[in-house]
Motif scaffolding. Structure first.
Motif, mmCIF file in Angstrom:
data_model
loop_
_atom_site.group_PDB
_atom_site.id
_atom_site.type_symbol
_atom_site.label_atom_id
_atom_site.label_comp_id
_atom_site.label_asym_id
_atom_site.label_seq_id
_atom_site.Cartn_x
_atom_site.Cartn_y
_atom_site.Cartn_z
ATOM 1 N N ALA A 218 30.843 -29.001 27.167
ATOM 2 C CA ALA A 218 31.141 -29.481 25.820
ATOM 3 C C ALA A 218 30.023 -30.346 25.251
ATOM 4 O O ALA A 218 29.602 -30.166 24.101
ATOM 5 C CB ALA A 218 32.450 -30.271 25.845
ATOM 6 N N MET A 225 28.195 -28.861 17.270
ATOM 7 C CA MET A 225 29.651 -28.827 17.152
ATOM 8 C C MET A 225 30.141 -29.877 16.153
ATOM 9 O O MET A 225 30.993 -29.602 15.307
ATOM 10 C CB MET A 225 30.294 -29.080 18.520
ATOM 11 N N ILE A 229 31.262 -28.214 12.737
ATOM 12 C CA ILE A 229 32.716 -28.053 12.811
ATOM 13 C C ILE A 229 33.454 -29.291 12.294
ATOM 14 O O ILE A 229 34.324 -29.194 11.428
ATOM 15 C CB ILE A 229 33.167 -27.751 14.260
ATOM 16 N N THR A 282 38.949 -28.159 21.469
ATOM 17 C CA THR A 282 38.781 -27.025 20.557
ATOM 18 C C THR A 282 39.558 -27.256 19.262
ATOM 19 O O THR A 282 39.195 -26.725 18.204
ATOM 20 C CB THR A 282 39.263 -25.715 21.214
ATOM 21 N N ALA A 285 38.124 -31.047 17.555
ATOM 22 C CA ALA A 285 36.762 -30.966 17.018
ATOM 23 C C ALA A 285 36.755 -30.736 15.510
ATOM 24 O O ALA A 285 35.721 -30.916 14.859
ATOM 25 C CB ALA A 285 35.985 -29.846 17.713
ATOM 26 N N HIS A 286 37.899 -30.354 14.936
ATOM 27 C CA HIS A 286 37.981 -30.088 13.494
ATOM 28 C C HIS A 286 38.333 -31.343 12.694
ATOM 29 O O HIS A 286 38.382 -31.287 11.464
ATOM 30 C CB HIS A 286 39.024 -28.999 13.229
ATOM 31 N N ALA A 291 38.018 -36.092 16.976
ATOM 32 C CA ALA A 291 36.837 -35.659 17.728
ATOM 33 C C ALA A 291 36.161 -36.852 18.398
ATOM 34 O O ALA A 291 35.759 -36.777 19.566
ATOM 35 C CB ALA A 291 35.851 -34.949 16.806
ATOM 36 N N THR A 354 32.894 -24.309 19.157
ATOM 37 C CA THR A 354 33.926 -24.973 19.960
ATOM 38 C C THR A 354 34.229 -24.199 21.253
ATOM 39 O O THR A 354 34.916 -24.724 22.134
ATOM 40 C CB THR A 354 35.241 -25.143 19.173
ATOM 41 N N ASN A 357 34.050 -25.632 24.873
ATOM 42 C CA ASN A 357 35.113 -26.521 25.350
ATOM 43 C C ASN A 357 36.090 -25.777 26.268
ATOM 44 O O ASN A 357 36.574 -26.340 27.257
ATOM 45 C CB ASN A 357 35.879 -27.117 24.164
#
Length: 402
Positions: A218, A225, A229, A282, A285-286, A291, A354, A357
């Motif tokens: 990760a 990322m 993201i 996953t 991360a958004h 995050a 992602t 991850n």
């Protein structure tokens, strides 16, 4: 504490910085050389594989020369490798520079620990070793974020130039402050190699590869990322790495405290939680806040596995721990190399930033399975040993039951 420990800590700070700072600078390096992010990830893989090879090789060579001289040779390699990275005209040259710098990593911490312990009274040995390793932990809170900030605003080549300069300071400190220590006597390579016949030593190293590999799957791609993201600006990667570093420091302290009390349960909890958190990354991360929290947790849970895994190897390789300990440092980096490569593969295959991850979650879960298997194997051997032992007197058995 003698000033010589400060020289060792500076060397550890430089080594810790150069290992991890590349993760925050992957987009800049990839852009300058005109390569993809997964290809730039080979700079992480190459460094890690160099540690895997260099740790046992340099440790064995280190038994043939005085320790102070060997430490100076190792720091010299570190300086040359970082200078080569700083001035590299092509990606391949930078990759070579990373590998050269990495050859010093494992042996420096292995030999440096022995030297640190010899510099102080017997009742201060652990504190002396901890002081040297403070350089590594501080690197992840200060050196890596600062190096990332400089690299993003002034240029990544400047970062590697500064790291090389840190190596020069460390080299001068070792030359000036570390006393001449005799080369180690009575070290037999055959005796050290015999530890690798123990299945538990190999299982512990496999846990190291998979468990810590989960972290790097990760974190290697944290910059793309988080910017692509989560929507962070490029400059935010710096403080995200600070969070990761703070998590590392906290996890390392917690792992060290509980490894002495209940080693295997500590591994079960940290590896299981790491697998869950990596899988959740996953989703988190958004979201920026989620995050950031997850990154700190990955640092904490990942490094909570380090003391118990290292102690597990030392315990199982009793009588010949030097080479096994150095090789286990290489095993951490083999995990780094494997996971960085796998993470790059899933990105290149079009699964998105992602996807690494999930790779990390699978690796951490596999490490947990090995930990459970290792403990079961140990219990089986203990049961067989008890069954084959002569029966204890009745009074003694009664006393044990009480």
């Amino acid at each position: 504490m003698p000033l010589a420990l400060l020289a060792l800590a500076i060397g550890a700070f430089g080594i810790g910085t150069t290992e991890f700072v590349i993760m925050g600078l992957l987009p800049e390096v990839a852009g300058d050389f005109g390569v993809s992010i997964p290809t730039a990830g080979l700079l992480v893989t190459g460094y890690a594989l160099g540690v895997v090879i260099g740790a046992p090789l340099m440790t064995v060579l280190g038994t043939k020369v005085p320790r102070k001289r060997m430490l100076m040779v190792l720091i010299g390699l570190f300086i040359v490798g970082n200078l080569l990275s700083a001035v590299a005209p092509a990606f391949a040259v930078m990759l070579i520079g990373r590998v050269v710098a990495s050859l010093a990593h494992g042996a420096f911490f292995g030999i440096g620990s022995v030297v640190a312990a010899e510099l102080v009274a017997p009742d201060k040995k652990a504190g002396a070793i901890a002081m040297m390793f403070t350089g590594l932990t501080v690197a992840n809170v200060v050196g890596v974020p600062l190096g990332t900030l400089i690299g993003q605003n002034v240029g990544w080549r400047v970062t590697f130039g500064i790291v090389a300069a840190l190596g020069v300071v460390g080299l001068a400190g070792i030359a000036r402050l570390v006393p001449d220590l005799p080369k180690p006597e009575g070290v037999h390579l055959r005796h050290e190699l015999a530890a690798f016949k123990n299945a538990q030593v190999l299982l512990a190293m496999a846990m190291t590869v998979l468990g810590f590999g989960g972290v790097f799957a990760a974190i290697t791609y944290i910059a793309p990322m988080m910017t692509h993201i989560a929507g962070f600006a490029d400059g935010s990667v710096t403080w995200l790495l600070v969070l990761f570093g703070l998590g590392m420091v906290g996890g390392n302290l917690i792992g060290g405290r509980f490894a002495d009390r209940a080693l295997m349960p500590m591994l079960y909890v940290s590896l299981g939680a790491l697998a869950v958190v990596l899988a959740l990354f996953t989703l988190t991360a958004h979201n920026k806040i989620a995050a950031a929290v997850t990154i700190a947790l990955i640092g904490a849970l990942g490094f909570a596995t380090v003391p118990p895994l290292q102690k597990r190897v030392l315990d199982q390789a009793h009588g010949a721990p030097t080479l096994a300990s150095a090789v286990n440092i290489g095993a951490f980096n083999l995990g780094n190399a494997l996971s960085a490569w796998l993470g790059g593969m899933v990105i290149a295959a079009g699964f998105g930033y992602t996807a690494p991850n999930w790779v990390g979650a699978v690796l951490a879960a596999a490490a947990l399975v090995l930990a459970v298997f290792s403990a079961a194997l140990e219990r089986r051997h203990a049961t067989r040993g008890t069954a084959s032992a002569p029966a204890a007197p009745t009074a003694r058995r009664t006393q044990v039951h009480h």
